[in-house]
Scaffold this active site. Structure first.
Site, short mmCIF file in Angstrom:
data_model
loop_
_atom_site.label_atom_id
_atom_site.label_comp_id
_atom_site.label_asym_id
_atom_site.label_seq_id
_atom_site.Cartn_x
_atom_site.Cartn_y
_atom_site.Cartn_z
N HIS A 14 0.85 -1.21 0.00
CA HIS A 14 0.00 0.00 0.00
C HIS A 14 0.88 1.25 0.00
O HIS A 14 1.38 1.67 1.04
CB HIS A 14 -0.91 0.00 1.24
CG HIS A 14 -1.91 1.11 1.26
ND1 HIS A 14 -3.21 0.93 1.69
CD2 HIS A 14 -1.82 2.42 0.92
CE1 HIS A 14 -3.87 2.08 1.60
NE2 HIS A 14 -3.04 3.01 1.14
N ARG A 18 1.60 8.99 -6.52
CA ARG A 18 1.11 10.25 -7.12
C ARG A 18 1.43 10.31 -8.61
O ARG A 18 1.60 9.31 -9.27
CB ARG A 18 1.68 11.48 -6.39
CG ARG A 18 1.56 11.43 -4.87
CD ARG A 18 0.15 11.34 -4.38
NE ARG A 18 0.06 11.55 -2.95
CZ ARG A 18 -0.97 11.13 -2.21
NH1 ARG A 18 -1.97 10.46 -2.74
NH2 ARG A 18 -1.00 11.38 -0.92
N ASN A 42 -5.54 6.26 -6.48
CA ASN A 42 -6.28 7.51 -6.22
C ASN A 42 -5.51 8.73 -6.70
O ASN A 42 -5.31 9.70 -5.96
CB ASN A 42 -6.64 7.63 -4.73
CG ASN A 42 -5.42 7.74 -3.82
OD1 ASN A 42 -4.36 7.23 -4.15
ND2 ASN A 42 -5.57 8.41 -2.69
N LYS A 99 -9.82 -1.55 -5.84
CA LYS A 99 -9.76 -0.78 -4.60
C LYS A 99 -11.06 -0.04 -4.37
O LYS A 99 -11.51 0.74 -5.22
CB LYS A 99 -8.59 0.22 -4.67
CG LYS A 99 -8.49 1.17 -3.47
CD LYS A 99 -7.84 0.53 -2.26
CE LYS A 99 -7.97 1.37 -1.01
NZ LYS A 99 -6.76 2.07 -0.63
N HIS A 251 2.43 14.50 0.51
CA HIS A 251 1.73 15.72 0.10
C HIS A 251 2.74 16.87 0.13
O HIS A 251 3.64 16.87 0.98
CB HIS A 251 0.59 16.05 1.07
CG HIS A 251 -0.57 15.11 0.99
ND1 HIS A 251 -1.45 15.11 -0.06
CD2 HIS A 251 -0.99 14.13 1.83
CE1 HIS A 251 -2.38 14.17 0.14
NE2 HIS A 251 -2.11 13.56 1.27
#
Ligand code: NCD
Ligand code: ZN
Ligand code: ZN
Length: 344
Positions: A14, A18, A42, A99, A251
């Site tokens: 996991h 990005r 995602n 997912k 991030h």
């Protein structure tokens, strides 16, 4: 006392790589120690088709600085998936699984599933193909406390999925509570990934009065001491239902500014295996690290165990405060204690 340990090379089940410049910067940190990684889908445009998966895999692998590194891509399940393409991609192993993001539960989950019953036809296909359903297991509703989202998801959705699709392999991602650990332990065909940060932090490290420490803020949020203890026990001793998944989720520091656009996610890949080794040593369970990092995952996914090995030396590992390259600036996960193990 051991001064060095040699384990089968780990996999990280996991991770978030990005896109764009961020991907170029972060990928090599995971490839540094892992042979395979599940690259979460995602992205800003979620990975929902076979062609996107093929391209994303190539992009990650070509930025890994390693010829041996493999990215595995699950499909981001949505209400409007192209079922033929999805089935084809499962059969051809283009997708490693599917997912499930309940809508608005976490970063870029706005495309996620609003009514899970409406995608039961997808679970049926996955069960038939012996594929794996990966789940962000949180129910995000106004009346549910942020610390109870995992429990509510289990009670209101996961029990039903489990009972309807008894042969479907399910991974409850980033298990964060003793309740989640118990659920995984007491049900068939279900496993869980455990992050280092859920075994190192409690909610006091994130929430102090009205303030939030943005760098320890992630989904699911870290919880109480009893949850941390249950997770450590599950990873270090219970042993074949739990495996390594860092949920390393970088991030930009700008997105970690309080009260503005505070995005959940912790970037741990520069020191991931070293953190796990430090935790396992604290639990007197270093001998079980390999099972968690390198064996349980492939066995559950039905993939080969890696042939390569990795050596960790007993010496302290220093980490920079930030990962900085070009326009990218990410706060590295850091804790108060010393990290005692290092991959040279
Ligand atoms: C992840 C992210 O930023 O993509 N964030 C997080 O807090 N864990 C998404 C996720 O895994 O839920
Ligand atoms: Zn998640
Ligand atoms: Zn994640």
């Amino acid at each position: 006392m051991k001064t060095s340990i040699n384990i089968i090379q780990p996999d990280d089940w996991h991770v978030h790589f990005r896109e764009g410049e961020m991907l170029k910067v972060v990928t090599k940190y995971s490839a540094r120690v892992n042979r395979r990684c599940i690259a979460m889908p995602n992205t800003t445009t979620p990975i929902t088709s076979s062609i996107q998966a093929i391209n994303y895999k190539k992009l990650i692998e070509s930025n890994s600085n390693s010829i041996n590194f493999e990215a595995l891509i699950p499909c981001y399940l949505t209400n409007s998936l192209n079922i033929d393409d999805f089935t084809y991609a499962l059969q051809k192993k283009i997708f490693v699984g599917g997912k499930l993001y309940p809508s608005n539960a976490t970063t870029n989950s706005q495309h996620g599933v609003t009514d899970i019953k409406k995608i039961y036809n997808i679970f049926e296909i996955m069960e038939k193909e012996n594929s794996v359903l990966l789940i962000h297991g949180e129910l995000n509703r106004d009346d549910i406390d942020i610390f109870d989202r995992e429990k509510y998801f289990i009670d209101e959705e996961l029990y039903q999925i489990r009972n309807t699709f008894k042969n479907l392999k399910i991974v409850l991602e980033h298990v964060s509570s003793d309740y989640g650990v118990d659920f995984v332990n007491s049900n068939q065909n279900i496993a869980g990934t455990i992050t280092p940060h859920h075994m190192l932090l409690t909610k006091d490290d994130v929430f102090k009065n009205e303030d939030i420490n943005p760098h320890h803020y992630c989904m699911p949020v870290v919880k109480n001491e009893k949850d941390l203890i249950a997770l450590r026990k599950a990873a270090c001793f219970d042993n074949n239902k739990f495996f390594l998944g860092t949920d390393s989720a970088p991030h930009h520091t700008n997105d970690k500014v309080q009260n503005q656009s505070l995005k959940p996610g912790i970037f741990s890949s520069p020191c991931s295996i070293e953190l796990y080794a430090t935790i396992f040593e604290e639990e007197n369970a270093l001998g079980n690290l390999e099972q968690f990092s390198s064996i349980n995952g492939p066995l559950f996914y039905g993939l080969e165990i890696n042939k390569e090995t990795l050596t960790l030396d007993k010496r302290s590992k220093e980490i920079n405060e930030f990962t900085e390259e070009g326009n990218i600036r990410i706060k590295n996960f850091s804790i108060d204690k010393k990290i005692n193990w290092k991959v040279l």
